[in-house]
Design a protein around this motif. Structure first.
Motif, PDB file in Angstrom:
ATOM      1  N   LEU A   5       5.667   7.316  -1.370  1.00  0.00           N
ATOM      2  CA  LEU A   5       5.779   5.916  -1.782  1.00  0.00           C
ATOM      3  C   LEU A   5       6.442   5.864  -3.149  1.00  0.00           C
ATOM      4  O   LEU A   5       6.069   6.622  -4.050  1.00  0.00           O
ATOM      5  CB  LEU A   5       4.396   5.275  -1.885  1.00  0.00           C
ATOM      6  CG  LEU A   5       3.609   5.090  -0.605  1.00  0.00           C
ATOM      7  CD1 LEU A   5       2.218   4.553  -0.920  1.00  0.00           C
ATOM      8  CD2 LEU A   5       4.315   4.159   0.328  1.00  0.00           C
ATOM      9  N   THR A   6       7.416   4.995  -3.296  1.00  0.00           N
ATOM     10  CA  THR A   6       8.097   4.885  -4.582  1.00  0.00           C
ATOM     11  C   THR A   6       8.092   3.454  -5.117  1.00  0.00           C
ATOM     12  O   THR A   6       8.189   3.257  -6.328  1.00  0.00           O
ATOM     13  CB  THR A   6       9.561   5.348  -4.471  1.00  0.00           C
ATOM     14  OG1 THR A   6      10.198   4.620  -3.419  1.00  0.00           O
ATOM     15  CG2 THR A   6       9.634   6.836  -4.174  1.00  0.00           C
ATOM     16  N   LYS A   7       7.980   2.478  -4.254  1.00  0.00           N
ATOM     17  CA  LYS A   7       8.045   1.079  -4.696  1.00  0.00           C
ATOM     18  C   LYS A   7       6.685   0.579  -5.153  1.00  0.00           C
ATOM     19  O   LYS A   7       5.665   0.837  -4.506  1.00  0.00           O
ATOM     20  CB  LYS A   7       8.533   0.186  -3.559  1.00  0.00           C
ATOM     21  CG  LYS A   7       9.941   0.437  -3.129  1.00  0.00           C
ATOM     22  CD  LYS A   7      10.327  -0.528  -2.034  1.00  0.00           C
ATOM     23  CE  LYS A   7      11.697  -0.226  -1.495  1.00  0.00           C
ATOM     24  NZ  LYS A   7      11.987  -1.052  -0.313  1.00  0.00           N
ATOM     25  N   ARG A   8       6.686  -0.158  -6.226  1.00  0.00           N
ATOM     26  CA  ARG A   8       5.454  -0.738  -6.747  1.00  0.00           C
ATOM     27  C   ARG A   8       4.802  -1.635  -5.709  1.00  0.00           C
ATOM     28  O   ARG A   8       3.575  -1.651  -5.568  1.00  0.00           O
ATOM     29  CB  ARG A   8       5.758  -1.529  -8.021  1.00  0.00           C
ATOM     30  CG  ARG A   8       4.518  -2.116  -8.660  1.00  0.00           C
ATOM     31  CD  ARG A   8       4.852  -2.776  -9.996  1.00  0.00           C
ATOM     32  NE  ARG A   8       3.647  -3.129 -10.701  1.00  0.00           N
ATOM     33  CZ  ARG A   8       3.037  -4.307 -10.584  1.00  0.00           C
ATOM     34  NH1 ARG A   8       3.534  -5.232  -9.779  1.00  0.00           N
ATOM     35  NH2 ARG A   8       1.929  -4.559 -11.252  1.00  0.00           N
ATOM     36  N   SER A   9       5.594  -2.357  -4.946  1.00  0.00           N
ATOM     37  CA  SER A   9       5.038  -3.269  -3.945  1.00  0.00           C
ATOM     38  C   SER A   9       4.243  -2.517  -2.879  1.00  0.00           C
ATOM     39  O   SER A   9       3.234  -3.022  -2.374  1.00  0.00           O
ATOM     40  CB  SER A   9       6.155  -4.084  -3.288  1.00  0.00           C
ATOM     41  OG  SER A   9       7.074  -3.234  -2.637  1.00  0.00           O
ATOM     42  N   ASP A  10       4.663  -1.294  -2.541  1.00  0.00           N
ATOM     43  CA  ASP A  10       3.904  -0.497  -1.573  1.00  0.00           C
ATOM     44  C   ASP A  10       2.538  -0.109  -2.135  1.00  0.00           C
ATOM     45  O   ASP A  10       1.534  -0.112  -1.420  1.00  0.00           O
ATOM     46  CB  ASP A  10       4.677   0.768  -1.187  1.00  0.00           C
ATOM     47  CG  ASP A  10       5.910   0.461  -0.353  1.00  0.00           C
ATOM     48  OD1 ASP A  10       5.919  -0.578   0.333  1.00  0.00           O
ATOM     49  OD2 ASP A  10       6.854   1.273  -0.379  1.00  0.00           O
TER      50      ASP A  10
END
Length: 128
Positions: A5-10
């Motif tokens: 996971l790399t996105k803050r939203s995830d």
């Protein structure tokens, strides 16, 4: 195949899922709509300096790679949040704790939600 996971939203979405706390970490799991087995790691500055945080992240990464391939929930995001004392814990102890947390998540069980704590410095009912 494991993906990171790399996105803050995830990470924020994973926070709305199941939460299983252990002494050295908190495991968050949430279905991700068929995107496969994904994992993320979070260690805050409260844990220690950069050396300590990076050591903890390396240990978590190794734990997740070893366990998620066979014990992970398919099409779920798994996020490990480091807790104070997690660096000093025995690797095998953490491994068995991760197994237990994954089993609870597979059963759909979660620890009770804890209430939001007021932020420091916020205006409100502090001592006078």
């Amino acid at each position: 195949m494991l993906r990171t996971l790399t996105k803050r939203s995830d990470f924020l979405q994973a926070n709305k899922g199941l939460r299983n706390a252990r002494a050295g970490f908190v495991l968050l799991t949430r279905p991700n709509g068929g995107e496969g087995l994904r994992f993320g790691i979070t260690v805050t500055k409260k844990i220690g300096n950069a050396v300590v945080r990076n050591r903890m992240k390396r240990r978590f990464r190794e734990l997740l790679r070893a366990k998620l391939a066979e014990h992970g929930l398919p099409d779920h995001d798994h996020v490990l949040i480091g807790r104070a004392g997690g660096v000093e814990r025995d690797f095998h102890t953490m491994s068995s704790e991760l197994d237990k947390a994954l089993d609870r998540a597979r059963e759909g069980k979660s620890d009770p939600a804890r209430g939001r704590r007021p932020r420091r410095g916020s205006k409100g009912g502090g001592p006078k």
